[in-house]
Design a protein around this motif. Structure first.
Motif, PDB file in Angstrom:
ATOM      1  N   VAL A  27       7.154   5.709   2.324  1.00 10.90           N
ATOM      2  CA  VAL A  27       6.686   4.361   2.665  1.00 10.90           C
ATOM      3  C   VAL A  27       7.520   3.781   3.799  1.00 10.90           C
ATOM      4  N   LYS A  30       6.842   5.333   7.247  1.00 12.09           N
ATOM      5  CA  LYS A  30       5.605   4.854   7.877  1.00 12.09           C
ATOM      6  C   LYS A  30       5.782   3.440   8.416  1.00 12.09           C
ATOM      7  N   ILE A  31       6.419   2.574   7.636  1.00 11.40           N
ATOM      8  CA  ILE A  31       6.653   1.204   8.088  1.00 11.40           C
ATOM      9  C   ILE A  31       7.500   1.200   9.354  1.00 11.40           C
ATOM     10  N   TRP A 226       8.014  -7.368   0.349  1.00 10.82           N
ATOM     11  CA  TRP A 226       7.217  -6.164   0.125  1.00 10.82           C
ATOM     12  C   TRP A 226       7.967  -5.295  -0.874  1.00 10.82           C
ATOM     13  N   ILE A 228       8.288  -1.947  -2.991  1.00 13.53           N
ATOM     14  CA  ILE A 228       7.865  -0.552  -3.145  1.00 13.53           C
ATOM     15  C   ILE A 228       8.098  -0.194  -4.602  1.00 13.53           C
ATOM     16  N   ILE A 290       3.562  -2.217  -2.682  1.00  9.79           N
ATOM     17  CA  ILE A 290       3.089  -0.887  -2.302  1.00  9.79           C
ATOM     18  C   ILE A 290       3.409   0.008  -3.486  1.00  9.79           C
ATOM     19  N   GLU A 317       3.705   7.795   2.669  1.00  7.87           N
ATOM     20  CA  GLU A 317       3.213   7.471   4.006  1.00  7.87           C
ATOM     21  C   GLU A 317       1.742   7.050   3.957  1.00  7.87           C
ATOM     22  N   ALA A 320       1.494   3.557   2.430  1.00 11.54           N
ATOM     23  CA  ALA A 320       1.985   2.566   3.389  1.00 11.54           C
ATOM     24  C   ALA A 320       0.956   2.325   4.488  1.00 11.54           C
TER      25      ALA A 320
END
Length: 329
Positions: A27, A30-31, A226, A228, A290, A317, A320
């Motif tokens: 995640v 990707k961010i 956010w 995770i 997420i 990924e 995300a």
């Protein structure tokens, strides 16, 4: 007066969960890859928090951003998990033994417990070695002198007095990360100063209220958090076998502190909306998640097989990417 911010300030909170936090690494990767596009959309990451494996992922992402280098963060996340994989035959054998033993215990098979104080701390020593190879903890204080530096909060619990403690920024050392990841029965408590600390899973998993302390004059604080989330909040079927019941119990326990902190922030948002607090000093904080969408058992939190770790990172990924597509200006 609260300063009006032209962009949304983001705090990313990383839940702990052993090997499952390879999903978190995916995640974050990707961010970070999409950071330029996020900035164009009006988002800026200013804080990280984490507990246990989530603290490790948060640390690696944070360190790269301290250097103004998102690519460095991504490289560190990849390097750490490559090191953690059971790549050689000896390590693969140990990994198989540990995960099989955990599954047998979860299914009710009587397995004798051995105190982590009765065998060498190989796991902690190896983890510390990897962290210190990747992170120069001695330069953190200098990197934090820049006014735009993001913050990092790491959750732990004091073993003896039960007090929760969050370590922040210049307090972060390899010992602090080891303390946040010190799972009882796997690792001994970690000494910091004259106190002993255990896994942050028992305190804040992950810390989020640290993002919403009182605003200082002329300072922008977090607009969105956010999260995770590794432990699923919802299950489709009622668990009925011993193994499934224990899995679900661990999931609910892992989410307990998180749900309490979310409830606290949501209550504050309602009180703010109702006019009980001044908008000159406080502001609404949005919470987004997420979440992992794989059916995983508790024992797989100890699984370091390369294919499993890579699948989790790829899943992170993908999740995300879906999350980021939903963001608006």
């Amino acid at each position: 007066m609260q300063k009006e911010c032209s962009i949304k300030k983001i705090g990313i909170a990383c839940q702990g969960g052993g090997s499952h936090t390879a999903f978190t690494a995916g995640v974050l990767k990707k961010i970070l890859k999409e950071s330029p596009n996020l900035n164009k959309k009006g988002y800026n990451i200013i804080d990280f928090s984490g507990s246990s494996g989530g603290a490790i992922c948060a640390l690696l992402a944070w360190y790269g951003l301290l250097k103004n280098d998102e690519k460095k963060s991504i490289e560190l996340l990849d390097s750490f998990w490559e090191e953690m994989m059971a790549n050689n035959p000896w390590d693969a054998g140990i990994n198989y033994f540990v995960t099989t033993l955990t599954r047998l215990r979860s299914s009710g098979f009587p397995i004798p417990e051995i105190s982590p104080y009765h065998y060498p701390p190989y796991g902690q020593d190896r983890l510390k070695q990897i962290l210190e190879q990747l992170i120069d903890f001695n330069e953190i204080q200098d990197l934090l002198k820049k006014p735009s530096s993001p913050s990092l909060f790491v959750g732990t619990v004091d073993v003896c007095n039960g007090n929760f403690r969050i370590f922040k920024n210049t307090e972060i050392t390899s010992q602090v990360i080891l303390a946040s990841a010190a799972v009882p029965l796997l690792f001994p408590a970690v000494r910091i100063g004259n106190r002993s600390y255990w896994d942050g899973l028992f305190s804040h998993n992950p810390p989020i209220e640290c993002f919403v302390h009182d605003l200082e004059p002329d300072e922008c604080k977090t607009d969105e958090i956010w999260i995770i989330q590794i432990n699923p909040q919802v299950r489709g079927d009622e668990p009925k076998t011993v193994e499934d019941i224990l899995d679900r119990r661990n999931e609910l326990a892992g989410n307990l502190s998180l749900n309490q902190e979310i409830s606290s922030i949501e209550s504050f948002n309602r009180w703010l909306k109702d006019g009980h607090f001044s908008t000159d000093r406080y502001k609404h904080v949005e919470i987004k998640k997420i979440e992992i969408d794989l059916a995983l058992d508790y024992s797989s939190k100890l699984d370091r097989s390369p294919s499993f770790i890579r699948d989790l990172m790829n899943c992170g990924e993908e999740r995300a990417e879906s999350f980021l597509k939903q963001l608006t200006m």
